[in-house]
Design an enzyme around this catalytic site. Structure first.
Site, PDB file in Angstrom:
ATOM      1  N   LYS A 148       1.538   4.312  -2.891  1.00  0.00           N
ATOM      2  CA  LYS A 148       1.445   5.742  -2.601  1.00  0.00           C
ATOM      3  C   LYS A 148       2.678   6.506  -3.074  1.00  0.00           C
ATOM      4  O   LYS A 148       2.563   7.576  -3.685  1.00  0.00           O
ATOM      5  CB  LYS A 148       1.220   5.961  -1.108  1.00  0.00           C
ATOM      6  N   ASP A 154       0.824  -1.205   0.000  1.00  0.00           N
ATOM      7  CA  ASP A 154       0.000   0.000   0.000  1.00  0.00           C
ATOM      8  C   ASP A 154       0.862   1.262   0.000  1.00  0.00           C
ATOM      9  O   ASP A 154       0.596   2.216  -0.739  1.00  0.00           O
ATOM     10  CB  ASP A 154      -0.930  -0.013   1.218  1.00  0.00           C
TER      11      ASP A 154
END
Length: 814
Positions: free
Chosen positions: A681, A677
């Protein structure tokens, strides 16, 4: 003396006829009144149908005739005329004559224009007789005068031309000696000089009233209908439309030509030269102001007086290199259509002379195609021109206003407004007078076009946004509640009218083009239709609402794969789903290109920092000419929460469970703890800073145990956390020994990116990062030593929802 005309809906029922009588009786107290009436609503069409049925040897004409009888006798009975035997007898005789006429049509299998005029004249003659007799029955000074005795025409049946010299003399002579207060005249009907029954064509009842008003030189002609005047646009399609208080003759003719049904353009001709105002009034709301059509018009704030449209248009295009510089093509084209009695609604021709476009009624398109191809058969065979191109399912929209010529940029504003909403323009026409700017668009885009243009030119700069939300779970529910809470504030302070037009969860979906009631949206959604991603897209596309925004509040790859479809329909996309922006670079770039090409915003602020303005800030830096040197960040609110709460007195398993329970991690915590994750980003930030990079290019130094990385399910993963507690305690012990804090750090420098767990020493900006906060440090050419820092809550349903909400508002403000 006053002249009033009442349309078909105004006399369409006993209730409405009583309203008409009340209006006439009130007027008759102070003035002599001439009242022109149409046939009962829908009767003219039914009479034409009986004639066609009889001509085609269809015995169903008798059923239609009986229906017409029932309507009229039903009205007579409801008017409570008491001793109405004479009325009933007269109407019976009229229907006997009508039946005889239809039987004759049936027997000879022919319906000539002359017979058609005789047939349709029954409608106005019946309605005028019933109204006049009802008034006399109630003791009102009223008489019926057959317009056929005073309006004289030529023998051009179905659209007879009036002999004004004879007609005006007849009207003036009759009313000089008329003693009654109120005179009822049937509209539409007339007689030829030879005594044959004729009609005045479409809008004939309005024309009758205008002829009488001009002959008597009255102060004002009143047209009573079922709407309160001429509206800024079609109120059936645009809820915000409102009546125009004053309008010029020319503007009224333009609007009427382009679909404003309350007035037929030839109506104004008899009164135009005399300067007699026309007042449009509403029979159902007689106190409403209505619209006054005259030469005495005060200039409005907006130069555009109205927006109108004509539906069911076909566009004919004659084109070919052989047309250039050769005179006569236009003449032959127009003559061909004239011979076929096909009316041309709009004309446009490029200065290159390579093509001519004509707008006509689409019912005549095939006949026009055959006639034109035949007329230009030789040129087509020699390939000088192409066979005529016919496009159907089109509509013409038009801006109308006398003062548009005095204002710059009206057409530019019109076309840019349509373009922003993906409304393709097929042809454009604008006269030198600049009273009318017309554009041909798809029929399916009419409602969106009218609403969009009305919002632009007539509303107080309030922008309507139509939002379609997929994924109303934890974050989605908070977003809906925030929209409900702030709806009034947005409208009053930001001039944004935000409506949720579609909602979907994994089971159900609902849509409402007027906006879903957010007070009970959960109940409505539970009773909605079965959800499907493709179905949600199709419904959003088919509703075709202006300023539509699709909001993705899922982590679903299939939803992300539909972004391109939405953008191609000029539907904006707001997403907290990171999959699309972190997918293959070609797809990321494609979405960006589609956003620009179709003028559809694509915003994904929440992809990186929930509600923090990280991407927006980076975008502003890049747009202002700055360049990113490096990025250092803690981008996982969930991981920051985990390591801020993990100590030698807690269990790693318990802290991860707590993070999940409080909504900081995904249902599958491996997505957060694996570092994927965070990698997504930093990838998004790298791409937004102008670097081409894919997810596999990012170095990910995972802190999970080997067993945790290989776990096959969420339950298996939690088991590894228990078994490998010593591994996680060793990470904490090392950091504690070095007087450091554990932070999961993302870095981007010199075109390379990495993510991993780091020991942050005291004094570093990351050291005291608390709770689930995120922090990003941008080192740029303008911020080379002291970075620009953005810090705040980086996880949680409320802040993520607020980030999505901020993106929606950002679209509304642009």
């Amino acid at each position: 003396m006053k002249v009033l005309k009442f349309g078909g809906t105004s006399v369409g029922s006993s209730e409405n006829i009583n309203k008409v009588i009340d209006i006439l009786e009130n007027y008759g107290k102070t003035d002599a009144v001439v009242c022109v009436v149409s046939a009962v609503g829908g009767i003219t069409d039914k009479l034409l149908l009986t004639g066609k049925q009889a001509q085609n040897k269809e015995l169903a004409y008798k059923d239609t005739l009986n229906l017409i009888k029932d309507i009229h006798f039903g009205i007579i009975n409801e008017l409570n005329l008491g001793n109405g035997e004479n009325i009933t007898k007269h109407v019976d005789n009229e229907f006997t004559a009508l039946e005889d006429l239809l039987n004759g049509i049936y027997l000879i299998n022919e319906l000539s224009p002359k017979t058609s005029d005789k047939l349709v004249s029954f409608g106005e003659k019946l309605s005028s007789y019933i109204i006049a007799e009802t008034m006399k029955n109630r003791g009102i000074s009223a008489e019926r005068k057959n317009s056929q005795d005073i309006i004289i025409t030529n023998s051009n049946f179905t659209r007879a031309e009036v002999d004004f010299k004879v007609t005006n003399a007849n009207i003036q002579d009759y009313f000089k000696s008329a003693s009654q207060n109120i005179t009822i005249l049937p509209g539409f009907v007339s007689k030829s000089k030879l005594g044959e029954q004729t009609t005045l064509g479409r809008g004939g009842s309005d024309f009758t009233a205008a002829i009488v008003a001009a002959a008597l030189k009255v102060d004002q002609l009143e047209i009573w209908t079922d709407v309160s005047g001429m509206f800024t646009t079609n109120p059936k399609l645009v809820k915000q439309a409102y009546p125009i208080s004053k309008i010029s003759y020319q503007e009224a003719m333009e609007l009427s030509h382009f679909g404003a049904k309350v007035l037929y353009p030839p109506t104004v001709q008899p009164v135009l030269s005399l300067g007699i105002p026309i007042h449009i009034k509403n029979t159902m709301e007689p106190e409403a102001v209505g619209t006054i059509i005259s030469n005495d018009v005060v200039e409005e704030v907006t130069p555009v007086k109205g927006i109108s449209n004509i539906s069911n248009i076909a566009l004919l295009t004659l084109q070919g290199s052989g047309m250039v510089g050769i005179p006569g093509f236009s003449k032959r084209l127009f003559e061909t259509l004239s011979q076929e009695k096909i009316n041309i609604i709009m004309i446009t021709q490029a200065s290159s002379e390579h093509s001519i476009c004509l707008g006509i009624d689409d019912k005549e398109a095939e006949r026009a195609r055959v006639a034109i191809d035949f007329a230009f058969e030789n040129e087509i065979a020699l390939q000088k021109i192409d066979p005529i191109i016919v496009e159907t399912n089109l509509s013409i929209i038009a801006l109308v206003g006398d003062n548009m010529k005095n204002h710059q940029g009206i057409s530019g504003k019109m076309f840019s407004t349509l373009g922003k909403n993906n409304i393709n323009i097929r042809a454009i026409a604008q006269g030198a007078s600049e009273k009318n700017i017309s554009a041909v668009i798809a029929e399916s885009d009419v409602k969106k076009a009218l609403n969009t243009l009305h919002e632009q030119f007539f509303e107080s700069k309030t922008k309507q946004l139509n939002v379609f939300i997929t994924g109303v779970g934890n974050v989605g529910e908070r977003l809906v509640e925030q929209i409900k809470q702030q709806k009034k504030y947005l409208k009053e302070n930001l001039k944004i009218n935000l409506r949720v037009a579609g909602l979907s969860n994994s089971r159900k979906m609902i849509f409402n083009e007027e906006g879903i009631d957010l007070k009970n949206w959960k109940t409505l959604l539970d009773s909605g239709e079965t959800a499907s991603l493709k179905g949600f897209f199709e419904n959003t596309k088919n509703l075709n609402l202006r300023n539509s925004i699709f909001v993705d509040v899922t982590a679903n790859a299939d939803v992300a794969n539909l972004y391109a479809d939405y953008l191609r329909q000029s539907i904006g996309v707001v997403a907290c789903n990171k999959i699309a922006c972190s997918s293959d670079f070609k797809n990321y770039k494609l979405l960006k290109e589609l956003s620009l090409k179709y003028n559809a915003p694509y915003l994904f602020e929440t992809n990186v920092g929930a509600g923090l303005p990280i991407i927006d800030t980076l975008g502003n830096l890049m747009a202002s000419g700055d360049k990113v040197n490096s990025i250092q960040a803690v981008l996982s609110g969930s991981l920051n929460f985990v390591f801020n709460n993990f100590t030698d007195e807690t269990k790693f398993y318990d802290v991860v469970k707590q993070a999940g329970a409080e909504g900081y991690t995904e249902p599958d915590p491996r997505i957060d703890l694996s570092g994927v994750d965070v990698a997504r980003k930093i990838l998004i930030l790298a791409r937004e800073s102008g670097v081409e990079m894919n997810l596999e290019d990012i170095e990910n130094a995972s802190f999970l145990s080997e067993a945790g990385l290989k776990s096959g399910s969420v339950n298996d993963f939690y088991e590894t956390l228990i078994k490998d507690e010593a591994h996680y305690q060793s990470l904490y012990a090392s950091a504690k020994a070095n007087n450091c804090q554990l932070k999961y750090v993302a870095q981007f420098n010199d075109g390379k990116a990495s993510v991993g767990l780091e020991e942050i020493p005291e004094g570093h900006p990351f050291y005291n990062l608390e709770g689930s906060d995120n922090i990003v440090m941008f080192y740029t050419q303008r911020y080379p030593k002291q970075p620009m820092i953005i810090k705040g809550a980086g996880a949680g349903a409320d802040v993520t929802a607020s980030g999505l909400f901020a993106d929606i508002i950002r679209i509304g403000n642009n």
